[in-house]
Structures are given as C-alpha cells and as structure tokens.
Design an enzyme around this catalytic site. Structure first.
Site, short mmCIF file in Angstrom:
data_model
loop_
_atom_site.label_atom_id
_atom_site.label_comp_id
_atom_site.label_asym_id
_atom_site.label_seq_id
_atom_site.Cartn_x
_atom_site.Cartn_y
_atom_site.Cartn_z
N ARG A 1 0.85 -1.29 0.05
CA ARG A 1 -0.03 0.07 -0.01
C ARG A 1 0.88 1.40 -0.20
NH1 ARG A 1 -2.79 -4.01 2.67
NH2 ARG A 1 -1.85 -3.43 4.68
N GLU B 1 4.22 -8.95 14.47
CA GLU B 1 3.40 -9.66 15.81
C GLU B 1 3.17 -11.09 15.41
OE1 GLU B 1 0.66 -6.85 13.41
OE2 GLU B 1 2.93 -6.86 14.04
#
Length: 182
Positions: free
Chosen positions: A69, A106
């Site tokens: 993006r 994460e």
C-alpha cells in the site's frame, strides 16, 4: 505528529472513507481498509495533497514506499515533490542485486528488499506506508535506507494505531500521520 492537531477539514473526510473490517484477517483484528478511501477521488486527492503540502520544498530526493500500500501513496507524492520513488518489496520480487532487512512482526518474520544503487549516500528520504501498527515494518525500511547511506527525514502514514505503540519503536524518528484509529 498528527495532522489531526492541525484541524484541517480534509482530515474528517479522509477518516470517514476508511472502512473498518472486524475480524479480518483473523479474529480480534479491526482491519483498517483504505480501498474505500481510494474509491473516493476527492478523499484520495486530499490524502495525497496533505502529504505533498508537508513535504514540498523539504529537500527530499527519495520517497520509499513499502509494499504494497505504500506503492499507492508514494509515487504521486514523489512526482509532486520532484523526488524519485524507490519500492521496498517483499523477498524475491525485485530483479537484480538487492540489499535486504529482516524484521519481526507480531505474527512472525518478514523481510524488505531494495535494489542496490537505488539510493545514494547523503540523499534525504521519506518512508511512506498506509498504516503504522507495531512499527516493525517502518523500522526495517528506515534501517534499509540508512544502511544504503540515506538520511531518513520522516515516516508518513495515512493511519496510526496508537494503542500498538509503533511510534515508540521508531527511536525518535519523526512520524506524520493523517488519521488515528483505535
């Protein structure tokens, strides 16, 4: 720094165009979907314009966009401020010689690659992505650019998830965001 502090009326229009998708891509995640922002030409233009207004005349010669993006927002910013666009890609997507930076997310490990020679020592760089969460990807991008000799002036994201404290991982590097989301 956040554009919200400036109380620019365009910010509300941008924020309203970002769709939140619950439980995507997995349960508990509130996905910040910018595709709905891209469907609105005014909101999309306002997003680009806010970044261009901030960075025009700031002696930035490199806009580095993070896959995928960052590739949407980075090129129009680069063109408008007279800088080159450098794609930072996932592994094995760039032909030719690359340098890379591995980082921890994460949910696992990842890697960013950049063409050797895309950035010259001493160039001023802006890192662009759609969102900062934990900050791991932005840190990897900055490390990659700085290893090539560039000076990272700032990171720019459309959205920040402040609860995930990604800004704290940037080691004091300035971060400019348009919208905070919780």
């Amino acid at each position: 720094m956040s554009a919200n502090m400036d109380k620019d009326p365009r910010i509300d229009g941008i924020k309203k165009k970002i769709r939140v998708v619950p439980n995507f891509p997995k349960p508990g995640i509130m996905f910040q979907d910018i595709t709905t922002l891209l469907l609105d030409p005014k909101a999309f233009r306002d997003t680009i314009d806010l970044f261009v207004e901030r960075y025009k005349g700031k002696n930035i010669s490199v806009v580095a966009g993070i896959e995928a993006r960052g590739f949407i927002f980075g090129p129009p910013i680069a063109l408008a401020i007279g800088a080159k666009f450098v794609p930072l890609r996932k592994p094995k997507k760039l032909p030719g010689e690359v340098i890379f930076e591995e980082y921890i997310l994460e949910y696992g490990r990842d890697c960013l690659e950049m063409h050797v020679g895309a950035v010259q020592p001493g160039e001023n760089a802006l890192v662009v992505d759609d969102l900062i969460a934990t900050g791991g990807t932005l840190c990897a991008a900055m490390n990659l650019l700085e290893r090539a000799g560039a000076k990272v002036v700032e990171c720019a994201c459309v959205i920040e998830l402040p609860d995930l404290k990604g800004r704290e991982r940037l080691n004091g590097k300035p971060l400019y965001v348009l919208v905070e989301s919780h």
